[in-house]
Design a protein around this motif. Structure first.
Motif, PDB file in Angstrom:
ATOM      1  N   THR A  71      46.066  44.767  28.033  1.00 19.47           N
ATOM      2  CA  THR A  71      46.275  43.566  27.212  1.00 19.47           C
ATOM      3  C   THR A  71      47.281  42.628  27.872  1.00 19.47           C
ATOM      4  OG1 THR A  71      47.963  44.701  25.861  1.00 19.47           O
ATOM      5  CG2 THR A  71      45.678  44.758  25.073  1.00 19.47           C
ATOM      6  N   ALA A  72      48.286  43.189  28.525  1.00 17.69           N
ATOM      7  CA  ALA A  72      49.250  42.347  29.240  1.00 17.69           C
ATOM      8  C   ALA A  72      48.556  41.592  30.371  1.00 17.69           C
ATOM      9  CB  ALA A  72      50.389  43.204  29.798  1.00 17.69           C
ATOM     10  N   TYR A  73      47.675  42.292  31.087  1.00 20.30           N
ATOM     11  CA  TYR A  73      46.911  41.661  32.166  1.00 20.30           C
ATOM     12  C   TYR A  73      46.069  40.518  31.628  1.00 20.30           C
ATOM     13  CZ  TYR A  73      43.416  41.161  35.890  1.00 20.30           C
ATOM     14  OH  TYR A  73      42.583  40.651  36.858  1.00 20.30           O
ATOM     15  N   ALA A  81      51.958  44.187  33.205  1.00 20.55           N
ATOM     16  CA  ALA A  81      50.739  44.971  33.441  1.00 20.55           C
ATOM     17  C   ALA A  81      50.945  45.953  34.585  1.00 20.55           C
ATOM     18  CB  ALA A  81      49.571  44.038  33.751  1.00 20.55           C
ATOM     19  N   LEU A  82      51.536  45.483  35.670  1.00 17.78           N
ATOM     20  CA  LEU A  82      51.752  46.335  36.834  1.00 17.78           C
ATOM     21  C   LEU A  82      52.705  47.479  36.508  1.00 17.78           C
ATOM     22  CD1 LEU A  82      51.163  46.775  39.822  1.00 17.78           C
ATOM     23  CD2 LEU A  82      53.047  45.210  40.356  1.00 17.78           C
ATOM     24  N   ARG A  83      53.769  47.161  35.787  1.00 22.40           N
ATOM     25  CA  ARG A  83      54.739  48.197  35.431  1.00 22.40           C
ATOM     26  C   ARG A  83      54.111  49.262  34.539  1.00 22.40           C
ATOM     27  NH1 ARG A  83      59.986  45.753  32.963  1.00 22.40           N
ATOM     28  NH2 ARG A  83      58.551  45.268  31.264  1.00 22.40           N
ATOM     29  N   GLU A  84      53.317  48.822  33.557  1.00 25.09           N
ATOM     30  CA  GLU A  84      52.677  49.769  32.648  1.00 25.09           C
ATOM     31  C   GLU A  84      51.590  50.581  33.339  1.00 25.09           C
ATOM     32  OE1 GLU A  84      53.508  50.618  29.425  1.00 25.09           O
ATOM     33  OE2 GLU A  84      55.255  49.516  30.117  1.00 25.09           O
ATOM     34  N   GLN A  97      42.550  53.000  37.264  1.00 29.21           N
ATOM     35  CA  GLN A  97      42.981  51.621  37.060  1.00 29.21           C
ATOM     36  C   GLN A  97      43.559  51.005  38.336  1.00 29.21           C
ATOM     37  OE1 GLN A  97      42.259  49.789  34.698  1.00 29.21           O
ATOM     38  NE2 GLN A  97      41.739  51.145  33.006  1.00 29.21           N
ATOM     39  N   LEU A  98      43.273  51.622  39.480  1.00 32.94           N
ATOM     40  CA  LEU A  98      43.772  51.092  40.745  1.00 32.94           C
ATOM     41  C   LEU A  98      43.317  49.652  41.005  1.00 32.94           C
ATOM     42  CD1 LEU A  98      45.421  51.763  43.289  1.00 32.94           C
ATOM     43  CD2 LEU A  98      43.307  52.621  44.334  1.00 32.94           C
ATOM     44  N   PRO A  99      42.063  49.278  40.723  1.00 31.70           N
ATOM     45  CA  PRO A  99      41.673  47.879  40.933  1.00 31.70           C
ATOM     46  C   PRO A  99      42.531  46.899  40.136  1.00 31.70           C
ATOM     47  CG  PRO A  99      39.728  49.252  40.645  1.00 31.70           C
ATOM     48  CD  PRO A  99      40.909  50.120  40.321  1.00 31.70           C
ATOM     49  N   LEU A 100      42.872  47.264  38.899  1.00 33.05           N
ATOM     50  CA  LEU A 100      43.707  46.388  38.079  1.00 33.05           C
ATOM     51  C   LEU A 100      45.124  46.313  38.642  1.00 33.05           C
ATOM     52  CD1 LEU A 100      42.989  44.765  35.550  1.00 33.05           C
ATOM     53  CD2 LEU A 100      44.106  46.522  34.186  1.00 33.05           C
ATOM     54  N   GLU A 105      49.092  42.957  41.485  1.00 32.20           N
ATOM     55  CA  GLU A 105      49.934  42.609  42.630  1.00 32.20           C
ATOM     56  C   GLU A 105      49.591  41.201  43.113  1.00 32.20           C
ATOM     57  OE1 GLU A 105      52.495  43.884  43.842  1.00 32.20           O
ATOM     58  OE2 GLU A 105      52.487  46.067  43.706  1.00 32.20           O
ATOM     59  N   ARG A 106      48.315  40.883  43.117  1.00 32.75           N
ATOM     60  CA  ARG A 106      47.909  39.513  43.464  1.00 32.75           C
ATOM     61  C   ARG A 106      48.472  38.532  42.447  1.00 32.75           C
ATOM     62  NH1 ARG A 106      41.977  38.643  43.188  1.00 32.75           N
ATOM     63  NH2 ARG A 106      42.575  36.636  44.106  1.00 32.75           N
TER      64      ARG A 106
END
Length: 320
Positions: A71-73, A81-84, A97-100, A105-106
């Motif tokens: 949801t953050a993403y 999102a990255l931290r979670e 969830q590696l693609p996300l 990071e992008r």
């Protein structure tokens, strides 16, 4: 909270993760996760508030952290999102969830770090759908670095099969068409866009069929009969059984993926534990907090803060 939702609205697999919670908290978390999954496509901000509410009582559960990340993403908060997602990965041990993570990071402006993260995992260990998502994210990072040729190479994976359509094919074909356009290869880009549309149409058919033939436009058919026969033989020899396990029918994905996308806030020290209450107060969303009296929330938040105090340091080290 949508009136029609019950704890059974959450998928069985996701609900099973809540067994570490007591009955009251498990039901509270399940309702908010189900609401977040249902509302996300139409109202990401409201879905995010539901995820934050679920995190208040279920922050130690992987699916809760995953939902908060998703949801953050969707709301554009790529740092959260990255931290979670990192926390979800540590709790669950999964790379699904590696693609996300790469795309997040992008989102925070680190395409080089995105590429490094994507290369850190052996892709052959990932399901086909995750491999495709990762290829698309990696290709996007290459475009961010103005490397269109390498972006195209990232997408040239075994799943880029113009003769068959899986649940991941429309997105893969469309991404390939976009990069071809960047390279000035307009005719080829148009051809792959047509294939993406036809794949999407094919996947709207009966869910029982796990493999769908992608019908090519007659004017684009350049292959000879011998070539087609050779492709058919290779398809059979490759063994469809292996692919079948990774192919996901649209209806199944819609039923299982949405609830499982509930993951959330055992947030790193201080930030995420306090964010839910602050956000609920700012929005005046009484429905999200009425069932969580202060005496029930504060001890949980304090416990989460103590448990995750070290995780922030880990996440900071990873970020560096």
């Amino acid at each position: 909270m949508p009136a029609h939702l019950t704890t059974r609205s959450l998928g069985k697999e996701a609900f099973a993760e809540l067994k570490t919670l007591n009955k009251e908290n498990a039901e509270w978390v399940a309702l908010h996760l189900a609401a977040a999954a249902e509302i996300l496509p139409e109202d990401p901000e409201l879905a995010h508030r539901h995820a934050l509410a679920a995190a208040r009582r279920g922050g130690r559960v992987a699916v809760v952290r995953e939902t908060l990340a998703i949801t953050a993403y969707e709301t554009g908060d790529f740092a959260l999102a990255l931290r979670e997602l990192r926390t979800y990965r540590r709790i669950s041990g999964h790379n699904d969830q590696l693609p996300l993570m790469v795309d997040s990071e992008r989102g925070v402006g680190r395409p080089d770090r995105a590429l490094e993260l994507g290369r850190s995992v052996d892709r052959t260990t990932l399901p086909a759908s995750v491999q495709v998502g990762l290829a698309i994210a990696m290709s996007g990072a290459r475009l961010d670095l103005e490397q269109p040729e390498l972006a195209l190479a990232e997408l040239e994976i075994p799943q880029l099969d113009r003769n068959r359509a899986f649940s991941y094919s429309p997105a893969l074909f469309a991404a390939y068409a976009e990069v071809l356009g960047e390279l000035g290869r307009g005719a080829e880009a148009a051809e792959w866009l047509v294939l993406a549309e036809r794949a999407a149409d094919a996947l709207e058919g009966p869910a029982e069929a796990e493999i769908f033939e992608v019908i090519e436009l007659e004017e684009l058919e350049l292959e000879t009969e011998d070539e087609l026969e050779t492709e058919d033989e290779l398809e059979t020899e490759d063994g469809l059984e292996t692919e079948d396990e990774d192919e996901v029918e649209l209806e199944i994905e819609d039923d299982d993926a949405a609830p499982a996308e509930a993951d959330d806030a055992d947030a790193p020290a201080g930030d995420e534990a306090s964010v839910p209450e602050a956000e609920a107060a700012e929005d005046g969303d009484a429905d999200l907090v009425e069932a969580a009296p202060e005496d029930a929330i504060e001890p949980e938040v304090a416990a989460i803060l103590e448990e995750t105090a070290g995780l922030d340091d880990d996440a900071a080290d990873e970020a560096r």
